[in-house]
Design a protein around this motif. Sequence first.
Motif, mmCIF file in Angstrom:
data_model
loop_
_atom_site.group_PDB
_atom_site.id
_atom_site.type_symbol
_atom_site.label_atom_id
_atom_site.label_comp_id
_atom_site.label_asym_id
_atom_site.label_seq_id
_atom_site.Cartn_x
_atom_site.Cartn_y
_atom_site.Cartn_z
ATOM 1 N N LYS A 105 0.837 -1.189 0.000
ATOM 2 C CA LYS A 105 0.000 0.000 0.000
ATOM 3 C C LYS A 105 0.874 1.242 0.000
ATOM 4 O O LYS A 105 1.982 1.201 0.474
ATOM 5 N N PRO A 106 0.413 2.332 -0.560
ATOM 6 C CA PRO A 106 -0.929 2.607 -1.060
ATOM 7 C C PRO A 106 -1.161 2.023 -2.455
ATOM 8 O O PRO A 106 -0.233 1.934 -3.255
ATOM 9 N N ASP A 107 -2.420 1.643 -2.703
ATOM 10 C CA ASP A 107 -2.798 1.097 -4.006
ATOM 11 C C ASP A 107 -2.773 2.205 -5.051
ATOM 12 O O ASP A 107 -3.151 3.347 -4.776
ATOM 13 N N ILE A 108 -2.359 1.833 -6.252
ATOM 14 C CA ILE A 108 -2.225 2.825 -7.316
ATOM 15 C C ILE A 108 -3.579 3.440 -7.702
ATOM 16 O O ILE A 108 -3.654 4.616 -8.042
ATOM 17 N N ASP A 109 -4.664 2.664 -7.619
ATOM 18 C CA ASP A 109 -5.972 3.225 -7.981
ATOM 19 C C ASP A 109 -6.413 4.291 -6.978
ATOM 20 O O ASP A 109 -7.021 5.298 -7.361
ATOM 21 N N ASN A 110 -6.090 4.109 -5.693
ATOM 22 C CA ASN A 110 -6.440 5.126 -4.698
ATOM 23 C C ASN A 110 -5.573 6.377 -4.851
ATOM 24 O O ASN A 110 -6.042 7.489 -4.617
ATOM 25 N N LEU A 111 -4.315 6.212 -5.248
ATOM 26 C CA LEU A 111 -3.463 7.360 -5.526
ATOM 27 C C LEU A 111 -4.031 8.159 -6.701
ATOM 28 O O LEU A 111 -4.076 9.392 -6.674
ATOM 29 N N CYS A 112 -4.502 7.454 -7.734
ATOM 30 C CA CYS A 112 -5.071 8.116 -8.911
ATOM 31 C C CYS A 112 -6.384 8.830 -8.581
ATOM 32 O O CYS A 112 -6.635 9.932 -9.081
ATOM 33 N N LYS A 113 -7.226 8.214 -7.749
ATOM 34 C CA LYS A 113 -8.492 8.852 -7.358
ATOM 35 C C LYS A 113 -8.248 10.174 -6.653
ATOM 36 O O LYS A 113 -8.894 11.177 -6.937
ATOM 37 N N PHE A 114 -7.303 10.172 -5.706
ATOM 38 C CA PHE A 114 -6.988 11.395 -4.972
ATOM 39 C C PHE A 114 -6.422 12.450 -5.911
ATOM 40 O O PHE A 114 -6.794 13.630 -5.844
ATOM 41 N N LEU A 115 -5.537 12.037 -6.821
ATOM 42 C CA LEU A 115 -4.929 12.969 -7.765
ATOM 43 C C LEU A 115 -5.982 13.618 -8.652
ATOM 44 O O LEU A 115 -5.996 14.842 -8.819
ATOM 45 N N CYS A 116 -6.877 12.808 -9.230
ATOM 46 C CA CYS A 116 -7.928 13.357 -10.100
ATOM 47 C C CYS A 116 -8.846 14.297 -9.332
ATOM 48 O O CYS A 116 -9.278 15.323 -9.858
ATOM 49 N N ASP A 117 -9.110 13.967 -8.082
ATOM 50 C CA ASP A 117 -9.944 14.824 -7.239
ATOM 51 C C ASP A 117 -9.265 16.182 -7.014
ATOM 52 O O ASP A 117 -9.923 17.220 -7.011
ATOM 53 N N CYS A 118 -7.952 16.188 -6.849
ATOM 54 C CA CYS A 118 -7.211 17.439 -6.654
ATOM 55 C C CYS A 118 -7.128 18.272 -7.936
ATOM 56 O O CYS A 118 -7.185 19.494 -7.887
ATOM 57 N N LEU A 119 -6.974 17.603 -9.072
ATOM 58 C CA LEU A 119 -6.828 18.302 -10.351
ATOM 59 C C LEU A 119 -8.154 18.877 -10.862
ATOM 60 O O LEU A 119 -8.157 19.855 -11.617
ATOM 61 N N LYS A 120 -9.263 18.261 -10.435
ATOM 62 C CA LYS A 120 -10.593 18.666 -10.901
ATOM 63 C C LYS A 120 -10.830 20.147 -10.599
ATOM 64 O O LYS A 120 -10.490 20.628 -9.531
ATOM 65 N N THR A 121 -11.423 20.850 -11.555
ATOM 66 C CA THR A 121 -11.765 22.282 -11.542
ATOM 67 C C THR A 121 -10.552 23.202 -11.683
ATOM 68 O O THR A 121 -10.735 24.385 -11.921
ATOM 69 N N ILE A 122 -9.321 22.691 -11.548
ATOM 70 C CA ILE A 122 -8.141 23.536 -11.730
ATOM 71 C C ILE A 122 -7.568 23.341 -13.128
ATOM 72 O O ILE A 122 -7.371 24.295 -13.868
ATOM 73 N N THR A 123 -7.301 22.089 -13.497
ATOM 74 C CA THR A 123 -6.701 21.802 -14.803
ATOM 75 C C THR A 123 -7.712 21.298 -15.821
ATOM 76 O O THR A 123 -7.526 21.461 -17.013
ATOM 77 N N PHE A 124 -8.770 20.652 -15.348
ATOM 78 C CA PHE A 124 -9.875 20.247 -16.225
ATOM 79 C C PHE A 124 -11.166 20.398 -15.441
ATOM 80 O O PHE A 124 -11.164 20.449 -14.214
ATOM 81 N N VAL A 125 -12.293 20.492 -16.160
ATOM 82 C CA VAL A 125 -13.570 20.821 -15.535
ATOM 83 C C VAL A 125 -14.054 19.716 -14.607
ATOM 84 O O VAL A 125 -14.416 19.965 -13.462
ATOM 85 N N ASP A 126 -14.059 18.464 -15.090
ATOM 86 C CA ASP A 126 -14.578 17.344 -14.298
ATOM 87 C C ASP A 126 -13.750 16.104 -14.589
ATOM 88 O O ASP A 126 -13.249 15.926 -15.706
ATOM 89 N N ASP A 127 -13.623 15.231 -13.595
ATOM 90 C CA ASP A 127 -12.804 14.031 -13.800
ATOM 91 C C ASP A 127 -13.437 13.024 -14.759
ATOM 92 O O ASP A 127 -12.790 12.065 -15.161
ATOM 93 N N SER A 128 -14.669 13.247 -15.172
ATOM 94 C CA SER A 128 -15.277 12.383 -16.190
ATOM 95 C C SER A 128 -14.641 12.627 -17.561
ATOM 96 O O SER A 128 -14.807 11.815 -18.469
ATOM 97 N N GLN A 129 -13.889 13.718 -17.716
ATOM 98 C CA GLN A 129 -13.205 14.033 -18.974
ATOM 99 C C GLN A 129 -11.977 13.154 -19.200
ATOM 100 O O GLN A 129 -11.462 13.084 -20.304
#
Length: 134
Positions: free
Chosen positions: A87-111
Amino acid sequence: MTQRGIDITIEGLPVPWAAHQGYGKRSFNPRFREKAHAQWQIRNQYQGFALEGPVSISAAFHLPIPKSTSKKKRALIHQGLEFPLKKPDIDNLCKFLCDCLKTITFVDDSQVVELIAQKYFSDHPRTVISIKPL
């Protein structure tokens, strides 16, 4: 933003996503401080508009080498032959990263339509990110 995309480095220990704790009005995000710190670093490195449309993210998570690692194993790590398997699992690292980047670098993580992620050991813990519009 360069012609090839947005390049950002978040200094410090990579943080995994964690579920909200509590319930109802007592619910809170246990990673609130870490998220605020990561977003502060992202805003310092990128002042442009949030991207619209599909994006590709490449992330390299550089985790600290455990202090209990033997000299022999440490040499393998520096040669790039040993990887973090716990641990930490790579998918949880990616979830946190996308959550931080959302609204700053791209509008929504669904993009995010493409995600490339790697975990490495390093003497200098950090997260290196490259975001490209498609």
